[in-house]
Design a protein around this motif. Structure first.
Motif, mmCIF file in Angstrom:
data_model
loop_
_atom_site.group_PDB
_atom_site.id
_atom_site.type_symbol
_atom_site.label_atom_id
_atom_site.label_comp_id
_atom_site.label_asym_id
_atom_site.label_seq_id
_atom_site.Cartn_x
_atom_site.Cartn_y
_atom_site.Cartn_z
ATOM 1 N N HIS A 31 0.858 -1.186 0.000
ATOM 2 C CA HIS A 31 0.000 0.000 0.000
ATOM 3 C C HIS A 31 0.894 1.236 0.000
ATOM 4 N N ASN A 32 0.811 2.016 -1.048
ATOM 5 C CA ASN A 32 1.528 3.285 -1.095
ATOM 6 C C ASN A 32 0.519 4.383 -0.773
ATOM 7 N N ASN A 33 0.421 4.732 0.482
ATOM 8 C CA ASN A 33 -0.518 5.765 0.919
ATOM 9 C C ASN A 33 0.141 7.139 0.974
ATOM 10 N N THR A 34 1.281 7.291 0.270
ATOM 11 C CA THR A 34 1.932 8.592 0.221
ATOM 12 C C THR A 34 1.442 9.370 -0.994
ATOM 13 N N ASP A 35 1.859 10.613 -1.076
ATOM 14 C CA ASP A 35 1.538 11.444 -2.243
ATOM 15 C C ASP A 35 2.703 11.472 -3.238
ATOM 16 N N GLY A 36 3.581 10.461 -3.156
ATOM 17 C CA GLY A 36 4.703 10.335 -4.088
ATOM 18 C C GLY A 36 4.760 8.949 -4.690
ATOM 19 N N ASP A 37 5.326 8.856 -5.885
ATOM 20 C CA ASP A 37 5.530 7.562 -6.527
ATOM 21 C C ASP A 37 6.746 6.882 -5.909
ATOM 22 N N MET A 38 6.709 5.538 -5.808
ATOM 23 C CA MET A 38 7.754 4.790 -5.120
ATOM 24 C C MET A 38 8.291 3.656 -5.988
ATOM 25 N N PHE A 39 9.530 3.265 -5.696
ATOM 26 C CA PHE A 39 10.110 2.046 -6.221
ATOM 27 C C PHE A 39 10.273 1.075 -5.055
ATOM 28 N N ILE A 40 9.995 -0.208 -5.299
ATOM 29 C CA ILE A 40 10.125 -1.256 -4.302
ATOM 30 C C ILE A 40 11.192 -2.230 -4.795
ATOM 31 N N SER A 41 11.973 -2.763 -3.864
ATOM 32 C CA SER A 41 13.052 -3.684 -4.199
ATOM 33 C C SER A 41 13.141 -4.776 -3.145
ATOM 34 N N ASN A 42 13.666 -5.929 -3.547
ATOM 35 C CA ASN A 42 13.942 -6.986 -2.568
ATOM 36 C C ASN A 42 15.441 -7.164 -2.359
ATOM 37 N N ASP A 43 16.254 -6.323 -3.023
ATOM 38 C CA ASP A 43 17.694 -6.394 -2.804
ATOM 39 C C ASP A 43 18.293 -5.059 -2.356
ATOM 40 N N VAL A 45 18.955 -2.512 -4.030
ATOM 41 C CA VAL A 45 19.843 -1.950 -5.043
ATOM 42 C C VAL A 45 19.081 -1.635 -6.332
ATOM 43 N N ASN A 46 18.293 -2.590 -6.794
ATOM 44 C CA ASN A 46 17.616 -2.479 -8.083
ATOM 45 C C ASN A 46 16.132 -2.200 -7.930
ATOM 46 N N ASN A 47 15.598 -1.300 -8.769
ATOM 47 C CA ASN A 47 14.160 -1.048 -8.813
ATOM 48 C C ASN A 47 13.479 -2.284 -9.379
ATOM 49 N N LYS A 48 12.550 -2.854 -8.598
ATOM 50 C CA LYS A 48 11.852 -4.067 -9.046
ATOM 51 C C LYS A 48 10.377 -3.808 -9.335
ATOM 52 N N VAL A 49 9.741 -2.955 -8.520
ATOM 53 C CA VAL A 49 8.312 -2.678 -8.652
ATOM 54 C C VAL A 49 8.095 -1.176 -8.564
ATOM 55 N N THR A 54 -0.720 6.919 -3.787
ATOM 56 C CA THR A 54 -2.055 6.532 -3.306
ATOM 57 C C THR A 54 -2.618 5.318 -4.046
ATOM 58 N N SER A 55 -1.790 4.279 -4.183
ATOM 59 C CA SER A 55 -2.239 3.058 -4.863
ATOM 60 C C SER A 55 -1.805 1.840 -4.069
ATOM 61 N N HIS A 56 -2.119 0.676 -4.609
ATOM 62 C CA HIS A 56 -1.621 -0.555 -3.997
ATOM 63 C C HIS A 56 -1.248 -1.547 -5.091
ATOM 64 N N ASN A 57 -0.370 -2.471 -4.742
ATOM 65 C CA ASN A 57 0.046 -3.549 -5.627
ATOM 66 C C ASN A 57 -0.244 -4.855 -4.897
ATOM 67 N N LEU A 58 -0.928 -5.779 -5.564
ATOM 68 C CA LEU A 58 -1.267 -7.077 -4.991
ATOM 69 C C LEU A 58 -0.551 -8.155 -5.779
ATOM 70 N N TYR A 59 0.165 -9.029 -5.080
ATOM 71 C CA TYR A 59 0.875 -10.128 -5.710
ATOM 72 C C TYR A 59 0.436 -11.432 -5.069
ATOM 73 N N ASP A 60 -0.224 -12.278 -5.870
ATOM 74 C CA ASP A 60 -0.665 -13.597 -5.431
ATOM 75 C C ASP A 60 0.245 -14.612 -6.119
ATOM 76 N N TYR A 81 12.342 -3.163 0.413
ATOM 77 C CA TYR A 81 12.871 -1.806 0.555
ATOM 78 C C TYR A 81 12.068 -0.861 -0.312
ATOM 79 N N VAL A 82 12.091 0.423 0.047
ATOM 80 C CA VAL A 82 11.394 1.449 -0.721
ATOM 81 C C VAL A 82 12.301 2.656 -0.903
ATOM 82 N N LYS A 83 12.166 3.306 -2.062
ATOM 83 C CA LYS A 83 12.795 4.606 -2.279
ATOM 84 C C LYS A 83 11.855 5.424 -3.159
ATOM 85 N N GLN A 84 11.991 6.719 -3.087
ATOM 86 C CA GLN A 84 11.096 7.595 -3.821
ATOM 87 C C GLN A 84 11.470 7.683 -5.295
#
Length: 104
Positions: A31-43, A45-49, A54-60, A81-84
Motif C-alpha cells: 500500500h503506497n498511501n503517500t503522495d509520491g511515486d515509489m520504487f520497491i526492491s527486494n535487494d 539496489v535495483n528497482n523491481k516494482v 495513493t495506490s496498492h500492488n497485490l501479488y498472489d 525496501y522502498v525509495k522515492q
C-alpha cells in the motif's frame, strides 16, 4: 506482522520496510498511501516494482497453480525496501504478508 515506513523516512536511497519475512510469503499487498511515486526492491539496489502514489500492488504468487507446479513464494528472510521516484510529503508505505505456516 504489518510492515510500515513513514514518508519522512523515505528518500532517494533504499530504506527497509519493516522487518524481513518470518515465513515464505504466498501473497503480499504493498500500500503506497503517500503522495509520491515509489520504487520497491527486494535487494535494496535495483528497482523491481513501481508503486504509484495513493495506490496498492497485490501479488498472489500461488494463483493459477496446478497440481504439477511447485509452490512459488518469496522466501523467509526476504526484506523489502522502498525509495522515492517522486518525493512524498505525507503518508506511509505498508506491506501486508500472507503466508501458510504449519506448526511443527
Amino acid at each position: 506482522i504489518l510492515r510500515s515506513i513513514a514518508e519522512g523516512s523515505i528518500s532517494g536511497t533504499y530504506a527497509p520496510i519493516g522487518t524481513p519475512f518470518l515465513h515464505a510469503a504466498r501473497n503480499i499487498v504493498i500500500h503506497n498511501n503517500t503522495d509520491g511515486d515509489m520504487f520497491i526492491s527486494n535487494d535494496g539496489v535495483n528497482n523491481k516494482v513501481f508503486s504509484a502514489k495513493t495506490s496498492h500492488n497485490l501479488y498472489d504468487f500461488t494463483a493459477n497453480k496446478d497440481s504439477n507446479s511447485p509452490i512459488w513464494a518469496l522466501p523467509a528472510g526476504t526484506q523489502l525496501y522502498v525509495k522515492q521516484s517522486t518525493a512524498p510529503s505525507s503518508g506511509d508505505v505498508h506491506v501486508e504478508v500472507i503466508y501458510a505456516y504449519t506448526a511443527p
